[in-house]
Design a protein around this motif. Structure first.
Motif, PDB file in Angstrom:
ATOM      1  N   GLU A   1      92.739  32.699   1.163  1.00 27.99           N
ATOM      2  CA  GLU A   1      93.342  33.604   2.138  1.00 27.99           C
ATOM      3  C   GLU A   1      93.201  33.001   3.529  1.00 27.99           C
ATOM      4  O   GLU A   1      92.349  32.145   3.765  1.00 27.99           O
ATOM      5  N   ASP A   2      94.047  33.435   4.435  1.00 26.73           N
ATOM      6  CA  ASP A   2      94.008  32.917   5.799  1.00 26.73           C
ATOM      7  C   ASP A   2      92.894  33.604   6.576  1.00 26.73           C
ATOM      8  O   ASP A   2      92.856  34.828   6.688  1.00 26.73           O
ATOM      9  N   SER A   3      91.983  32.801   7.092  1.00 26.76           N
ATOM     10  CA  SER A   3      90.906  33.350   7.912  1.00 26.76           C
ATOM     11  C   SER A   3      90.527  32.357   8.995  1.00 26.76           C
ATOM     12  O   SER A   3      90.887  31.176   8.936  1.00 26.76           O
ATOM     13  N   PHE A   4      89.769  32.842   9.994  1.00 31.17           N
ATOM     14  CA  PHE A   4      89.438  32.038  11.169  1.00 31.17           C
ATOM     15  C   PHE A   4      87.992  32.278  11.573  1.00 31.17           C
ATOM     16  O   PHE A   4      87.420  33.336  11.311  1.00 31.17           O
ATOM     17  N   LEU A   5      87.426  31.285  12.236  1.00 30.52           N
ATOM     18  CA  LEU A   5      86.138  31.447  12.902  1.00 30.52           C
ATOM     19  C   LEU A   5      86.400  31.655  14.385  1.00 30.52           C
ATOM     20  O   LEU A   5      87.196  30.923  14.996  1.00 30.52           O
ATOM     21  N   ILE A   6      85.733  32.646  14.966  1.00 31.99           N
ATOM     22  CA  ILE A   6      85.872  32.941  16.392  1.00 31.99           C
ATOM     23  C   ILE A   6      84.521  32.719  17.061  1.00 31.99           C
ATOM     24  O   ILE A   6      83.534  33.371  16.717  1.00 31.99           O
ATOM     25  N   TYR A   7      84.477  31.785  18.005  1.00 32.96           N
ATOM     26  CA  TYR A   7      83.265  31.502  18.766  1.00 32.96           C
ATOM     27  C   TYR A   7      83.434  32.109  20.168  1.00 32.96           C
ATOM     28  O   TYR A   7      84.374  31.771  20.871  1.00 32.96           O
ATOM     29  N   ARG A   8      82.519  32.975  20.550  1.00 32.08           N
ATOM     30  CA  ARG A   8      82.509  33.515  21.916  1.00 32.08           C
ATOM     31  C   ARG A   8      81.285  32.930  22.611  1.00 32.08           C
ATOM     32  O   ARG A   8      80.153  33.261  22.292  1.00 32.08           O
ATOM     33  N   ILE A   9      81.537  32.028  23.564  1.00 32.21           N
ATOM     34  CA  ILE A   9      80.477  31.225  24.168  1.00 32.21           C
ATOM     35  C   ILE A   9      80.307  31.634  25.634  1.00 32.21           C
ATOM     36  O   ILE A   9      81.230  31.508  26.438  1.00 32.21           O
ATOM     37  N   THR A  10      79.131  32.093  25.989  1.00 33.51           N
ATOM     38  CA  THR A  10      78.868  32.498  27.374  1.00 33.51           C
ATOM     39  C   THR A  10      78.424  31.291  28.191  1.00 33.51           C
ATOM     40  O   THR A  10      78.199  30.199  27.671  1.00 33.51           O
ATOM     41  N   GLY A  11      78.277  31.515  29.485  1.00 36.42           N
ATOM     42  CA  GLY A  11      77.859  30.435  30.382  1.00 36.42           C
ATOM     43  C   GLY A  11      76.499  29.881  30.036  1.00 36.42           C
ATOM     44  O   GLY A  11      76.185  28.727  30.337  1.00 36.42           O
ATOM     45  N   GLU A  12      75.646  30.689  29.408  1.00 37.32           N
ATOM     46  CA  GLU A  12      74.321  30.223  29.012  1.00 37.32           C
ATOM     47  C   GLU A  12      74.346  29.532  27.652  1.00 37.32           C
ATOM     48  O   GLU A  12      73.313  29.141  27.128  1.00 37.32           O
ATOM     49  N   GLY A  13      75.520  29.402  27.082  1.00 38.81           N
ATOM     50  CA  GLY A  13      75.634  28.733  25.791  1.00 38.81           C
ATOM     51  C   GLY A  13      75.404  29.645  24.608  1.00 38.81           C
ATOM     52  O   GLY A  13      75.472  29.212  23.466  1.00 38.81           O
ATOM     53  N   ILE A  14      75.091  30.928  24.868  1.00 38.31           N
ATOM     54  CA  ILE A  14      74.898  31.863  23.765  1.00 38.31           C
ATOM     55  C   ILE A  14      76.224  32.055  23.047  1.00 38.31           C
ATOM     56  O   ILE A  14      77.267  32.201  23.677  1.00 38.31           O
ATOM     57  N   CYS A  15      76.175  32.034  21.750  1.00 34.90           N
ATOM     58  CA  CYS A  15      77.427  32.067  20.994  1.00 34.90           C
ATOM     59  C   CYS A  15      77.382  33.095  19.878  1.00 34.90           C
ATOM     60  O   CYS A  15      76.476  33.073  19.056  1.00 34.90           O
ATOM     61  N   ASP A  16      78.345  34.000  19.900  1.00 35.40           N
ATOM     62  CA  ASP A  16      78.575  34.880  18.762  1.00 35.40           C
ATOM     63  C   ASP A  16      79.644  34.237  17.896  1.00 35.40           C
ATOM     64  O   ASP A  16      80.684  33.811  18.400  1.00 35.40           O
ATOM     65  N   ILE A  17      79.391  34.147  16.588  1.00 36.52           N
ATOM     66  CA  ILE A  17      80.379  33.606  15.666  1.00 36.52           C
ATOM     67  C   ILE A  17      80.813  34.725  14.735  1.00 36.52           C
ATOM     68  O   ILE A  17      79.987  35.389  14.109  1.00 36.52           O
ATOM     69  N   ASN A  18      82.116  34.961  14.675  1.00 33.02           N
ATOM     70  CA  ASN A  18      82.665  35.999  13.814  1.00 33.02           C
ATOM     71  C   ASN A  18      83.735  35.411  12.905  1.00 33.02           C
ATOM     72  O   ASN A  18      84.409  34.444  13.258  1.00 33.02           O
ATOM     73  N   ILE A  19      83.880  36.008  11.724  1.00 33.32           N
ATOM     74  CA  ILE A  19      84.944  35.652  10.798  1.00 33.32           C
ATOM     75  C   ILE A  19      86.062  36.681  10.949  1.00 33.32           C
ATOM     76  O   ILE A  19      85.811  37.890  10.928  1.00 33.32           O
ATOM     77  N   ALA A  20      87.272  36.225  11.140  1.00 31.74           N
ATOM     78  CA  ALA A  20      88.429  37.122  11.234  1.00 31.74           C
ATOM     79  C   ALA A  20      89.450  36.717  10.189  1.00 31.74           C
ATOM     80  O   ALA A  20      89.698  35.528   9.985  1.00 31.74           O
ATOM     81  N   LYS A  21      90.023  37.700   9.525  1.00 34.27           N
ATOM     82  CA  LYS A  21      91.059  37.436   8.534  1.00 34.27           C
ATOM     83  C   LYS A  21      92.420  37.788   9.117  1.00 34.27           C
ATOM     84  O   LYS A  21      92.538  38.756   9.871  1.00 34.27           O
ATOM     85  N   ALA A  22      93.415  36.994   8.788  1.00 36.82           N
ATOM     86  CA  ALA A  22      94.762  37.259   9.280  1.00 36.82           C
ATOM     87  C   ALA A  22      95.197  38.650   8.834  1.00 36.82           C
ATOM     88  O   ALA A  22      95.139  38.979   7.656  1.00 36.82           O
TER      89      ALA A  22
END
Length: 347
Positions: A121-142
């Motif tokens: 299935e179509d899915s993606f990784l989403i990285y949200r990176i702040t100025g301090e380098g902290i990163c939330d990683i989420n899986i999103a499906k189309a």
């Protein structure tokens, strides 16, 4: 991707830490583009690649430093003309590498990513990176759930290619994780056996279909995701073919090839290839025409299958087929044409 995150999960589960180095932006002539990844472990070993050369050497060293500091970072690298020349490029380029520190507490995240990477299935990784380098990683499906805080931003970017954007307060990197689509091989002979690991290496789930039970063996096809036994004249009972699928027809004989093609052409499969000579191709196309298939439909069949690279052995033929599929999937038009009939006589 799945192999990388499976190993990350294994290491984290055993109590180790690791750093994931990901190219999130690239420009100019560089050996690897956005989405290329390398894991760095405490013993200095690595898995994957961000392109080799000085970038990879520096990334490995930086990864070891990140393991000690436990601080995520985004680091830009430039390849000089001399450096790029050493790896066969013409001019220099730039890459931006994100270093994300993983601890044993991230084991379930790594496992979730590895499991999703193996799904059809179509899915993606989403990285949200702040100025301090902290990163939330989420899986999103189309067509599925997107983190609410990112919903309006992310949805237009789920396009099948890696995307990097600088936004107010944070950076956003989105990359494909899994892609819908299977390789359906009809016929389990020598070329199918050679083709299966090649298609697996480019990220496709492989289903092999044959009427001969003896050939549908893990002894011959240990890398196939599924082995299906059935009659070539009644695929609908066992094979539901979608537009995202690629079909490879290489049954034991011309009659079975025709039976498969006559059914496959009723589907929306985006790639249909059939093994055989030009003479066989002409006969098969004529049979399909007489059976009522339009010329447009018949032209969907790539026969002879694969690029003309002078392939002889099953392994060489498998490479030529995979190259053609990659070209079709990427929309690349610089194909190597088959010789005309007159050219063939002169060779």
């Amino acid at each position: 991707m799945q192999k990388l995150f499976n190993e990350l999960y294994r290491r984290l589960s055993s109590g180790e830490g690791a750093v994931l180095c990901s190219i999130i932006a690239a420009s100019g002539s560089v050996p690897r583009g956005a989405g290329a990844k390398m894991l760095v472990f405490a013993d200095g070993s690595t898995l994957g690649t961000v392109g080799g050369g000085s970038v990879e050497l520096n990334a490995r060293q930086k990864g070891i430093e990140i393991l000690a500091s436990k601080r995520n970072e985004i680091v830009p690298y430039s390849l000089s003309k001399a450096e790029v020349g050493n790896i066969g490029m013409i001019c220099g380029g730039n890459v931006k590498v994100y270093f994300r520190h993983f601890t044993p507490a991230d084991a379930e995240l790594a496992n979730s990513i590895a499991e999703q990477a193996g799904k059809n299935e179509d899915s993606f990784l989403i990285y949200r990176i702040t100025g301090e380098g902290i990163c939330d990683i989420n899986i999103a499906k189309a067509g599925g759930d997107v983190p609410s805080a990112l919903k309006g931003i992310v949805e237009p970017l789920l396009c099948g290619a890696a995307v990097y954007k600088k936004l107010d307060g944070f950076d956003l990197f989105i990359e494909p994780l899994s892609k819908m689509g299977r390789a359906l091989i009809f016929g389990a002979g020598h070329v199918a056996r050679a083709l299966t690991p090649v298609l697996k290496s480019i990220g496709l789930p492989v289903y092999v279909y044959d009427s001969r039970e003896a050939l549908l063996s893990r002894e011959y096809l240990n890398e196939a995701d599924m082995l299906i036994q059935g009659d070539f004249s009644s695929l609908a009972k066992n094979a539901d073919i979608a537009r995202s699928d690629a079909v490879f027809v290489m049954t034991p004989g011309h009659e079975a090839d025709y039976e498969v093609l006559a059914q496959v052409l009723l589907s929306d499969a985006h790639y249909i290839g059939c093994i055989g000579s030009r003479h066989k191709a002409a006969r098969t196309r004529e049979r399909l025409r007489l059976a009522g298939f339009s010329q447009q439909s018949i032209d969907r069949v790539r026969c002879p299958i694969g690029f003309n690279i002078g392939a002889q052995t099953p392994a060489e033929i498998a490479i030529s087929i995979a190259a053609e599929l990659i070209s079709v999937n990427s929309g690349y038009s610089g194909v190597i044409p088959w010789p005309t009939a007159e050219e063939g006589k002169r060779q």
